[in-house]
Write a protein that holds these residues in place. Structure first.
Motif, mmCIF file in Angstrom:
data_model
loop_
_atom_site.group_PDB
_atom_site.id
_atom_site.type_symbol
_atom_site.label_atom_id
_atom_site.label_comp_id
_atom_site.label_asym_id
_atom_site.label_seq_id
_atom_site.Cartn_x
_atom_site.Cartn_y
_atom_site.Cartn_z
ATOM 1 N N SER A 2 44.445 50.776 59.618
ATOM 2 C CA SER A 2 44.302 49.583 58.538
ATOM 3 C C SER A 2 44.970 48.574 58.917
ATOM 4 O O SER A 2 46.161 48.189 59.237
ATOM 5 N N PHE A 28 50.226 57.165 56.935
ATOM 6 C CA PHE A 28 48.822 57.454 56.366
ATOM 7 C C PHE A 28 47.829 56.192 57.068
ATOM 8 O O PHE A 28 47.024 55.654 56.377
ATOM 9 N N ASN A 30 48.801 52.881 56.993
ATOM 10 C CA ASN A 30 48.686 51.620 56.764
ATOM 11 C C ASN A 30 50.266 50.893 57.220
ATOM 12 O O ASN A 30 51.276 51.179 56.772
ATOM 13 N N VAL A 116 50.650 56.807 48.564
ATOM 14 C CA VAL A 116 49.267 56.572 48.686
ATOM 15 C C VAL A 116 49.149 57.629 49.965
ATOM 16 O O VAL A 116 49.879 57.532 50.998
ATOM 17 N N TYR A 117 48.230 58.111 49.920
ATOM 18 C CA TYR A 117 48.033 59.478 50.923
ATOM 19 C C TYR A 117 46.622 59.108 51.826
ATOM 20 O O TYR A 117 45.833 60.251 52.083
ATOM 21 N N GLN A 118 46.436 57.861 52.046
ATOM 22 C CA GLN A 118 45.213 57.704 52.982
ATOM 23 C C GLN A 118 45.343 56.063 53.204
ATOM 24 O O GLN A 118 45.972 55.391 52.376
ATOM 25 N N PRO A 119 44.528 55.727 54.085
ATOM 26 C CA PRO A 119 44.546 54.191 54.446
ATOM 27 C C PRO A 119 43.936 53.514 53.477
ATOM 28 O O PRO A 119 42.905 53.979 52.998
ATOM 29 N N LYS A 122 40.174 52.682 53.190
ATOM 30 C CA LYS A 122 39.040 53.623 52.488
ATOM 31 C C LYS A 122 38.936 53.376 51.044
ATOM 32 O O LYS A 122 38.029 53.838 50.320
ATOM 33 N N LEU A 123 39.748 52.520 50.447
ATOM 34 C CA LEU A 123 39.779 52.253 49.191
ATOM 35 C C LEU A 123 39.221 50.948 48.637
ATOM 36 O O LEU A 123 39.112 50.397 47.706
#
Length: 143
Positions: A2, A28, A30, A116-119, A122-123
């Motif tokens: 990201s 993740f 970031n 935070v457990y995702q890039p 994606k949010l």
């Protein structure tokens, strides 16, 4: 990976868990992370591969305004956790100044202890004209 910038703010009191948060963010995807912090705390972040901005470079009339209106500044209440609650509020003034000075938009600001457990990409919301925040009930958000 990201490219969305994640901004963390650590004022006056070094919070050692912010290091774990930064490492987790990177795990993740970031990787574009900026830390706004006091000059004397820079050394905590120098080996983490993040952008470091000294809040002293962000001082202006808005932060001076906050200082003049902060009714807890010289009270016993301010002494709790070395002024933690006052600094928790003041960070928004530094964040605002950072965004204004560096012409930043579409960034993510999270608490130093929020994992935070995702890039973040994606949010991303569809409507980028709004400010999004986490609510703990229908009528309240605790930034």
């Amino acid at each position: 990976m990201s490219n969305n910038e994640v901004i963390l703010v650590d004022l006056v009191n070094f919070q050692n868990y912010i290091v774990d948060n930064i490492k987790n963010l990177k795990l993740f995807g970031n990787t574009n992370i900026t830390v706004l912090t006091n000059s004397n705390l820079r050394h905590h972040f120098e080996t983490l591969g993040v952008n470091i901005v000294s809040v002293e470079s962000l001082e202006d009339t808005t932060t001076n305004y906050f200082n003049s209106k902060n009714k807890y500044q010289n009270t016993n209440r301010y002494k709790i956790r070395n002024g933690f609650w006052s600094h928790a509020s003041k960070r928004f003034f530094y964040l605002y100044n950072y965004l204004k000075i560096y012409n930043k938009t579409n960034v993510f600001h999270i608490e130093n202890d929020v994992m935070v457990y995702q890039p973040f990409f994606k949010l991303l919301p569809n409507d980028t004209t709004k400010i999004y925040l986490t609510m703990d009930c229908h009528e309240r958000s605790v930034p």
